[in-house]
Design a protein around this motif. Structure first.
Motif, PDB file in Angstrom:
ATOM      1  N   TYR A 102     -21.173  23.201   4.093  1.00 55.18           N
ATOM      2  CA  TYR A 102     -19.861  23.217   5.460  1.00 55.18           C
ATOM      3  C   TYR A 102     -18.783  24.108   4.798  1.00 55.18           C
ATOM      4  O   TYR A 102     -18.685  24.808   5.690  1.00 55.18           O
ATOM      5  CB  TYR A 102     -19.481  21.679   4.680  1.00 55.18           C
ATOM      6  CG  TYR A 102     -17.814  21.243   5.925  1.00 55.18           C
ATOM      7  CD1 TYR A 102     -18.179  21.064   7.295  1.00 55.18           C
ATOM      8  CD2 TYR A 102     -16.968  22.021   4.881  1.00 55.18           C
ATOM      9  CE1 TYR A 102     -16.859  20.381   7.392  1.00 55.18           C
ATOM     10  CE2 TYR A 102     -15.437  21.033   5.762  1.00 55.18           C
ATOM     11  CZ  TYR A 102     -15.383  21.104   6.546  1.00 55.18           C
ATOM     12  OH  TYR A 102     -14.509  20.771   7.360  1.00 55.18           O
ATOM     13  N   LEU A 162     -21.370  12.698   5.023  1.00 57.66           N
ATOM     14  CA  LEU A 162     -23.264  13.508   4.856  1.00 57.66           C
ATOM     15  C   LEU A 162     -23.755  11.840   4.887  1.00 57.66           C
ATOM     16  O   LEU A 162     -23.971  10.498   3.915  1.00 57.66           O
ATOM     17  CB  LEU A 162     -22.541  13.828   3.358  1.00 57.66           C
ATOM     18  CG  LEU A 162     -22.334  15.152   3.384  1.00 57.66           C
ATOM     19  CD1 LEU A 162     -23.186  15.542   1.975  1.00 57.66           C
ATOM     20  CD2 LEU A 162     -23.582  15.624   3.770  1.00 57.66           C
ATOM     21  N   SER A 188     -25.436  21.108   1.139  1.00 56.63           N
ATOM     22  CA  SER A 188     -24.848  20.395   2.588  1.00 56.63           C
ATOM     23  C   SER A 188     -23.323  20.755   2.372  1.00 56.63           C
ATOM     24  O   SER A 188     -22.669  21.077   3.068  1.00 56.63           O
ATOM     25  CB  SER A 188     -25.195  18.932   2.858  1.00 56.63           C
ATOM     26  OG  SER A 188     -26.628  18.745   2.739  1.00 56.63           O
ATOM     27  N   VAL A 189     -22.249  20.252   1.083  1.00 59.24           N
ATOM     28  CA  VAL A 189     -20.858  20.526   1.134  1.00 59.24           C
ATOM     29  C   VAL A 189     -20.808  21.908   0.849  1.00 59.24           C
ATOM     30  O   VAL A 189     -19.927  22.674   1.600  1.00 59.24           O
ATOM     31  CB  VAL A 189     -20.560  19.196  -0.372  1.00 59.24           C
ATOM     32  CG1 VAL A 189     -19.226  20.222  -0.818  1.00 59.24           C
ATOM     33  CG2 VAL A 189     -20.863  18.493  -0.282  1.00 59.24           C
ATOM     34  N   ILE A 229     -15.775  15.975   5.869  1.00 63.31           N
ATOM     35  CA  ILE A 229     -16.692  15.468   5.692  1.00 63.31           C
ATOM     36  C   ILE A 229     -17.710  13.917   5.758  1.00 63.31           C
ATOM     37  O   ILE A 229     -17.303  13.896   4.686  1.00 63.31           O
ATOM     38  CB  ILE A 229     -17.629  16.594   4.204  1.00 63.31           C
ATOM     39  CG1 ILE A 229     -17.081  18.265   4.193  1.00 63.31           C
ATOM     40  CG2 ILE A 229     -19.313  16.273   4.138  1.00 63.31           C
ATOM     41  CD1 ILE A 229     -17.621  18.936   2.431  1.00 63.31           C
ATOM     42  N   LEU A 231     -25.065  16.555   8.137  1.00 56.79           N
ATOM     43  CA  LEU A 231     -23.504  17.083   8.177  1.00 56.79           C
ATOM     44  C   LEU A 231     -23.407  16.522   9.034  1.00 56.79           C
ATOM     45  O   LEU A 231     -22.925  17.397  10.389  1.00 56.79           O
ATOM     46  CB  LEU A 231     -23.969  18.225   7.587  1.00 56.79           C
ATOM     47  CG  LEU A 231     -22.480  19.635   7.445  1.00 56.79           C
ATOM     48  CD1 LEU A 231     -21.466  18.045   6.020  1.00 56.79           C
ATOM     49  CD2 LEU A 231     -22.802  20.465   7.148  1.00 56.79           C
ATOM     50  N   ASN A 232     -21.710  16.101   9.509  1.00 60.56           N
ATOM     51  CA  ASN A 232     -21.170  15.289  10.589  1.00 60.56           C
ATOM     52  C   ASN A 232     -21.790  15.531  11.444  1.00 60.56           C
ATOM     53  O   ASN A 232     -21.372  16.291  12.825  1.00 60.56           O
ATOM     54  CB  ASN A 232     -20.421  16.741  10.746  1.00 60.56           C
ATOM     55  CG  ASN A 232     -19.012  16.196   9.362  1.00 60.56           C
ATOM     56  OD1 ASN A 232     -19.498  15.215   9.567  1.00 60.56           O
ATOM     57  ND2 ASN A 232     -17.836  17.677   9.211  1.00 60.56           N
TER      58      ASN A 232
END
Ligand code: DC
Length: 225
Positions: free
Chosen positions: A45, A68, A41-42, A66, A81-82
């Motif tokens: 982004y 999470l 997920s990072v 970010i 994510l956000n």
């Protein structure tokens, strides 16, 4: 309340960690925590922002933007994510390579550490990743290092990816997997290696059911359940 048990499963990609961890969680009623989804997920982004996942400076400064969260619906992990559920968007090859790149950055690992530890403090978990037994949960009740030979792991990944993209070739899957394993196991921080006290489980010649049976034996033995 029954005692909290933490099971750590580490190993290279394609060894079947997530299938095994899901099966264990179903069998024992523990929460399954897929930590790779956090790194993925990072990466997603930054890919979306048009920032290279190997641009350490920009990645480190972007982490502040970010947020999470892992949430569980009917026993299935969803990564938020956000505010957006990105669980279905993080399984592409591009995100895999990006996750491997950002996971080599110490600040990224530090950023994700507490989320993982908190889940394990509050729940019985079976957590899969690369550094669970060595860094995240060094006192886990049970540590398993799951592996299989390279060709076998690439075959499994290939079968999985082919369902989504029939144009994918075995050679490209094999090459991408070997590259990613090399990145993950040779990086300076938290390399993907077996903890000294982890039990090695090689499932080259085992099917999913046999792998689960062996893992449950290890868990019963180590956790005394
Ligand atoms: O398990 P996975 O394929 O979803 O992991 C994606 C990448 O994230 C993997 O290449 C290495 C990294 N990772 C990590 O460094 N530490 C973890 N605990 C989990 C994943």
């Amino acid at each position: 309340m029954s005692k909290i048990i933490n099971v750590a499963i580490d190993g290279p990609s394609g060894a079947g960690k997530s299938s095994l961890a899901k099966a264990i969680s179903k069998s024992l009623g523990y929460i399954y925590v897929d930590t790779g989804a956090l790194y993925r997920s990072v990466a997603l982004y930054f890919i979306r922002c048009g920032i290279s996942t190997s641009d350490v400076e920009k990645v480190v400064s972007g982490l502040a933007n970010i947020n999470l969260n892992l949430i569980y619906k009917d026993g299935v992990q969803n990564v938020i994510l956000n505010g957006e559920n990105v669980s279905a968007l993080i399984r592409t090859n591009e995100v895999s390579m990006g996750a491997s790149a950002v996971s080599a950055i110490p600040e990224v690992r530090e950023f994700l550490l507490e989320t993982q530890r908190q889940l394990a403090r509050e729940n019985s978990v079976v957590m899969d990743g690369r550094d669970i037994g060595t860094v995240i949960l060094p006192n886990a009740d049970v540590k398993i290092f799951l592996t299989a030979d390279d060709k076998k792991r690439a075959e499994r990944r290939y079968e999985e990816l082919r369902q989504k993209d029939p144009s994918v070739t075995f050679e490209e899957v094999y090459e991408a997997m070997v590259n990613r394993d090399k990145n993950d196991s040779t990086r300076a921080v938290a390399p993907a290696i077996k903890a000294d006290d982890a039990v090695l489980l090689d499932n080259t010649n085992l099917d999913e059911r046999q792998t689960l049976e062996r893992a449950l034996e290890i868990i019963r033995d180590k956790a005394g359940i």
